[in-house]
Design an enzyme around this catalytic site. Structure first.
Site, PDB file in Angstrom:
ATOM      1  N   GLU A 183       0.821  -1.218   0.000  1.00 53.89           N
ATOM      2  CA  GLU A 183       0.000   0.000   0.000  1.00 53.89           C
ATOM      3  C   GLU A 183       0.848   1.259   0.000  1.00 53.89           C
ATOM      4  O   GLU A 183       0.529   2.228  -0.686  1.00 53.89           O
ATOM      5  CB  GLU A 183      -0.950  -0.002   1.201  1.00 53.89           C
ATOM      6  N   GLN A 229       0.058   6.847  -5.132  1.00 52.13           N
ATOM      7  CA  GLN A 229       0.377   7.684  -6.297  1.00 52.13           C
ATOM      8  C   GLN A 229       1.319   6.981  -7.264  1.00 52.13           C
ATOM      9  O   GLN A 229       2.161   7.607  -7.894  1.00 52.13           O
ATOM     10  CB  GLN A 229       0.979   9.019  -5.840  1.00 52.13           C
ATOM     11  N   TYR A 280      -6.580   6.619   3.683  1.00 57.83           N
ATOM     12  CA  TYR A 280      -6.724   5.527   2.723  1.00 57.83           C
ATOM     13  C   TYR A 280      -6.001   4.266   3.190  1.00 57.83           C
ATOM     14  O   TYR A 280      -6.576   3.168   3.213  1.00 57.83           O
ATOM     15  CB  TYR A 280      -6.203   5.930   1.329  1.00 57.83           C
ATOM     16  N   ASP A 285      -9.644   6.002  -2.696  1.00 60.48           N
ATOM     17  CA  ASP A 285      -8.437   6.418  -3.409  1.00 60.48           C
ATOM     18  C   ASP A 285      -8.866   7.083  -4.714  1.00 60.48           C
ATOM     19  O   ASP A 285     -10.047   7.350  -4.937  1.00 60.48           O
ATOM     20  CB  ASP A 285      -7.535   5.212  -3.671  1.00 60.48           C
TER      21      ASP A 285
END
Length: 345
Positions: free
Chosen positions: A33, A38, A116, A134
């Site tokens: 994660e 990004q 998140y 997300d």
DNA sequence: AAGCCGGGGCG
DNA sequence: CGCCCAGGCTT
């Protein structure tokens, strides 16, 4: 059929087999994660395997020197993730006895773990009914429910989180969360989604109102700052060079680079000569020569770095220097790594 | 609320 | 060339 069940149905048919989907080990889930923040799956995948090979457990990661962590992270960007990753590994070992916390709240207290990621770990590993929101989820919800609030405004963030919680399937939270993200990545893609054969096209507000290309809404376009970098690649007769570690606040914190001269405009050889005569005590063999007369423009998301590398040969011995063969051992930005690769000594 | 933080891929 | 990517932290 409900929204969440359509997502789950689609997911069971179309899911990709990804390594972090085959486990509930919070160490592996957490690692994946952080890496995927990004970052595209294909870009993060090789790093994921290399990290697990180098650090099979959270203890191995906690005990490693930061430079080794940064070196393995080199090229993935957003290096604060690597520094926070290392800090969190130490936290888990020292404060949680080597076991990851199991609640959203405790997970969120870990460095680099925000809303998140805490939701992702809690739901994937421990079946905690927390919805993940997300970039994919923003897009799916904005389009399907026709929400035109900016996804990066505080009110928008709050609204989408509440909406996500309303429509989630708390009983199958792991597959549902993975499913809606996968659906956003594959089917409800940012550009040119193939809505004609989408299993959710019937209830999709954006499709009905012809707004698919306009949702989600996002404001505050980042504007780019132009900077001029001059890297001094010193070389003595033993092929030793100088490296420095970036400190302070800005980009590439704790990574290494050659001594840097930042200027307002592009520097020419005369200006560099003048600079070296006034600022350097080293005895130079000849004029500093730009390795690349035309600046390399290294593009970050918010900065364009117009960069010249200057070869500076000295007759002095660089006592604090690094042998050129050792340079590639250090964690460096891609801009520096590319140069090191191309320079032939 | 806004800015900062990488690198890569795609249309 | 602009946008986006399994976001989070700082001010």
């Amino acid at each position: 059929m409900s929204f969440s069940h359509k997502i789950l149905d689609w997911y069971h048919t179309h899911k990709r087999e990804l390594p972090w989907r085959e486990t509930r080990d919070p160490y592996k889930i957490w690692l994946s994660e952080i890496m995927l923040q990004q970052t595209r799956v294909v870009q993060g995948m090789p790093y994921y395997h290399r990290f697990l090979e180098a650090f099979p457990t959270v203890y191995d990661l906690a005990q490693a020197p930061e430079e080794k962590v940064l070196k393995l992270w080199q090229g993935l960007g957003y290096y604060s993730r690597a520094r926070n990753l290392h800090a969190t590994a130490k936290m888990v070992v020292e404060q949680f006895g080597g076991e990851f916390p199991r609640t959203y709240k405790d997970l969120k207290s870990l460095k680099g773990v925000g809303d998140y990621t805490a939701s992702a770990i809690a739901s994937f590993c421990f079946n905690v009914p927390e919805p993940v929101v997300d970039g994919n989820v923003y897009r799916v919800l904005a389009r399907y429910f026709g929400v035109d609030l900016p996804i990066n405004s505080p009110s928008g963030i709050k609204y989408f989180k509440e909406l996500a919680r309303e429509v989630m399937d708390a009983e199958q939270i792991r597959d549902y969360n993975q499913g809606i993200m996968e659906f956003g990545a594959i089917q409800c893609a940012p550009k040119k989604p193939y809505c004609l054969l989408c299993p959710l096209n019937e209830g999709c507000v954006a499709l009905k109102e012809n707004k698919v290309d306009n949702l989600p809404i996002k404001n505050n376009k980042t504007k780019v700052r132009v900077r001029h970098f001059n890297y001094l690649v010193y070389l003595d007769i033993h092929n030793n060079t100088l490296l420095e570690q970036r400190k302070g606040k800005g980009i590439w914190q704790n990574l290494y680079q050659f001594p840097l001269v930042e200027s307002e405009k592009e520097m020419n050889p005369d200006e560099m000569e003048h600079y070296l005569k006034s600022e350097s005590n080293l005895q130079l063999l000849d004029m500093a020569t730009p390795y690349n007369p035309d600046p390399i423009i290294h593009k970050l998301s918010h900065q364009h770095l117009h960069t010249k590398f200057w070869i500076v040969k000295t007759s002095d011995i660089l006592e604090e220097g690094t042998a050129w063969e050792e340079v590639s051992q250090f964690p460096v930005p891609v801009l520096i790594a590319d140069f090191i690769r191309t320079l032939k000594i």
